[in-house]
Design an enzyme around this catalytic site. Structure first.
Site, PDB file in Angstrom:
ATOM      1  N   GLU A 113       5.008   9.728 -23.247  1.00  0.00           N
ATOM      2  CA  GLU A 113       5.468   9.890 -21.869  1.00  0.00           C
ATOM      3  C   GLU A 113       5.754   8.514 -21.269  1.00  0.00           C
ATOM      4  O   GLU A 113       5.204   7.502 -21.694  1.00  0.00           O
ATOM      5  CB  GLU A 113       4.378  10.602 -21.067  1.00  0.00           C
ATOM      6  CG  GLU A 113       4.803  11.057 -19.683  1.00  0.00           C
ATOM      7  CD  GLU A 113       3.695  11.836 -18.977  1.00  0.00           C
ATOM      8  OE1 GLU A 113       3.457  11.568 -17.790  1.00  0.00           O
ATOM      9  OE2 GLU A 113       3.069  12.691 -19.642  1.00  0.00           O
TER      10      GLU A 113
ATOM     11  N   ARG B  82      30.124  17.310 -25.843  1.00  0.00           N
ATOM     12  CA  ARG B  82      30.807  18.200 -26.784  1.00  0.00           C
ATOM     13  C   ARG B  82      30.365  19.648 -26.626  1.00  0.00           C
ATOM     14  O   ARG B  82      31.012  20.549 -27.133  1.00  0.00           O
ATOM     15  CB  ARG B  82      30.556  17.708 -28.217  1.00  0.00           C
ATOM     16  CG  ARG B  82      31.379  16.488 -28.587  1.00  0.00           C
ATOM     17  CD  ARG B  82      30.999  15.908 -29.923  1.00  0.00           C
ATOM     18  NE  ARG B  82      29.765  15.126 -29.843  1.00  0.00           N
ATOM     19  CZ  ARG B  82      29.271  14.419 -30.841  1.00  0.00           C
ATOM     20  NH1 ARG B  82      29.898  14.394 -32.002  1.00  0.00           N
ATOM     21  NH2 ARG B  82      28.159  13.712 -30.687  1.00  0.00           N
TER      22      ARG B  82
ATOM     23  N   ASP C  83      42.902  14.942 -34.805  1.00  0.00           N
ATOM     24  CA  ASP C  83      42.836  16.408 -34.807  1.00  0.00           C
ATOM     25  C   ASP C  83      43.694  16.934 -33.661  1.00  0.00           C
ATOM     26  O   ASP C  83      44.160  16.182 -32.797  1.00  0.00           O
ATOM     27  CB  ASP C  83      41.387  16.908 -34.673  1.00  0.00           C
ATOM     28  CG  ASP C  83      40.656  16.296 -33.492  1.00  0.00           C
ATOM     29  OD1 ASP C  83      41.284  16.072 -32.441  1.00  0.00           O
ATOM     30  OD2 ASP C  83      39.452  16.021 -33.621  1.00  0.00           O
TER      31      ASP C  83
ATOM     32  N   LYS D 274      43.142  19.454 -39.155  1.00  0.00           N
ATOM     33  CA  LYS D 274      41.936  19.473 -39.996  1.00  0.00           C
ATOM     34  C   LYS D 274      41.207  20.805 -39.869  1.00  0.00           C
ATOM     35  O   LYS D 274      41.303  21.510 -38.862  1.00  0.00           O
ATOM     36  CB  LYS D 274      40.989  18.330 -39.616  1.00  0.00           C
ATOM     37  CG  LYS D 274      40.269  18.527 -38.291  1.00  0.00           C
ATOM     38  CD  LYS D 274      39.264  17.429 -38.023  1.00  0.00           C
ATOM     39  CE  LYS D 274      38.574  17.667 -36.662  1.00  0.00           C
ATOM     40  NZ  LYS D 274      37.628  16.598 -36.313  1.00  0.00           N
TER      41      LYS D 274
ATOM     42  N   GLY E  25      33.552  10.678 -40.237  1.00  0.00           N
ATOM     43  CA  GLY E  25      34.141  11.450 -41.332  1.00  0.00           C
ATOM     44  C   GLY E  25      35.602  11.766 -41.094  1.00  0.00           C
ATOM     45  O   GLY E  25      36.451  11.580 -41.979  1.00  0.00           O
TER      46      GLY E  25
END
Length: 312
Positions: A42, A98, A171, A194, A227
């Site tokens: 904490e 995301r 992409d 992709k 990637g």
């Protein structure tokens, strides 16, 4: 001219490198704050000087680990209880972005949850940069100043003086961003199609467009495991590209990312310093966004428009 006594800038633990640059640009000193850690993991934050009646700007990117987000929430709560006039969360990298939609059943909307947490803690404004999806601004019920890294990335790309330039998107999701760069720089656009085997794993990729004898720049908002962007670079080099560079706003670069970039056909990959990068990779270059955030803070304090800062 802003009154240096009317506002204060504080930094979270992991974003001090950027806050120091912002304060230097603003001509002010960074506020004093202490974070106390306890043996059970904490922690607590406390301001070491009065912030009563001040406009406070709390600089903290919410990259992993999640302690960075928790620290920001505690900073906001402490500022509210210390009677700050306004509390402005400066979040160069907004994590969980995301998770902005339900792409399959029974999933969380992490971006909306983080927005709710920040508002519940007591923010009056958010200043952030290159959200993964523009609609995240609508998750907040307070003003959001959404900055764009293109303001520092495009001048750098122009300084390279590359001929036969092509802008590429790694992409389909990033095609709008890449198209904006291509229009501004007056060059063609190439897309990559992709398919993913699973999260962070690319199954296949095809190029839509001509890259033969071209200097290619791949544009994205963030690079996580690298990637996608390294696979795109390799395929473009195989298709005859003269050189392949990449630029992205946020340098997440987790797991095998650094080694993938080193082993790839990329000549260079350019990021901003919204997230610190401490690994050794000769292909990585970081550009500072401190002046851009400092100028936004000036304009917020002076009640001036920030939109004319944008190149695109």
């Amino acid at each position: 001219m802003i009154d240096s006594n009317s506002f204060m800038v504080f930094s979270g633990t992991c974003t001090k490198y950027l806050t120091e640059e912002i304060c230097k640009s603003l001509g002010c000193t960074m506020g004093e704050m202490v974070m106390t850690k306890f043996s059970d993991g904490e922690f607590a934050v406390s301001y070491e000087q009065s912030i009563r009646g001040r406009d406070v700007f709390l600089v903290q990117s919410t990259f992993p680990p999640s302690d960075n987000l928790m620290e920001l929430l505690l900073m906001i709560d402490a500022a509210k209880r210390a009677s700050a006039k306004t509390i402005n969360a400066v979040i160069p990298y907004f994590g969980w972005a995301r998770q902005d939609r339900k792409d399959k059943p029974r999933v969380s909307l992490g971006a909306k949850l983080v927005a709710d947490l920040l508002m519940s803690a007591g923010i009056d404004r958010v200043i952030t940069m290159d959200l993964h999806a523009d609609q995240i601004q609508g998750f907040f019920n307070v003003p959001v100043d959404h900055l764009y890294a293109s303001g520092v990335i495009i001048p750098y790309l122009q300084s390279l003086k590359l001929d036969n330039l092509v802008i590429a998107s790694p992409d389909m999701g990033g095609s709008k961003r890449a198209n904006t760069y291509a229009k501004y720089l007056g060059c063609p656009l190439v897309l990559c199609n992709k398919t993913r085997a699973r999260a962070n794993v690319v199954a296949s990729m095809q190029i839509i467009g001509d890259v033969k004898d071209k200097n290619v720049i791949i544009v994205d908002d963030m690079v996580d495991t690298a990637g996608t962007i390294t696979k795109a670079a390799d395929i473009m080099k195989e298709a005859g590209a003269k050189s392949v560079r990449a630029c992205a706003s946020h340098c997440v670069m987790s797991g095998p990312a650094t080694q993938r970039v080193i082993d790839s056909a990329l000549d260079e990959i350019v990021f901003t310093n919204s997230i610190p990068y401490t690994k050794d990779c000769p292909k990585v270059k970081q550009l500072s966004v401190a002046d851009m955030f400092a100028e936004t803070i000036r304009r917020v304090l002076a009640n001036k428009s920030i939109s004319d800062q944008y190149l695109i």
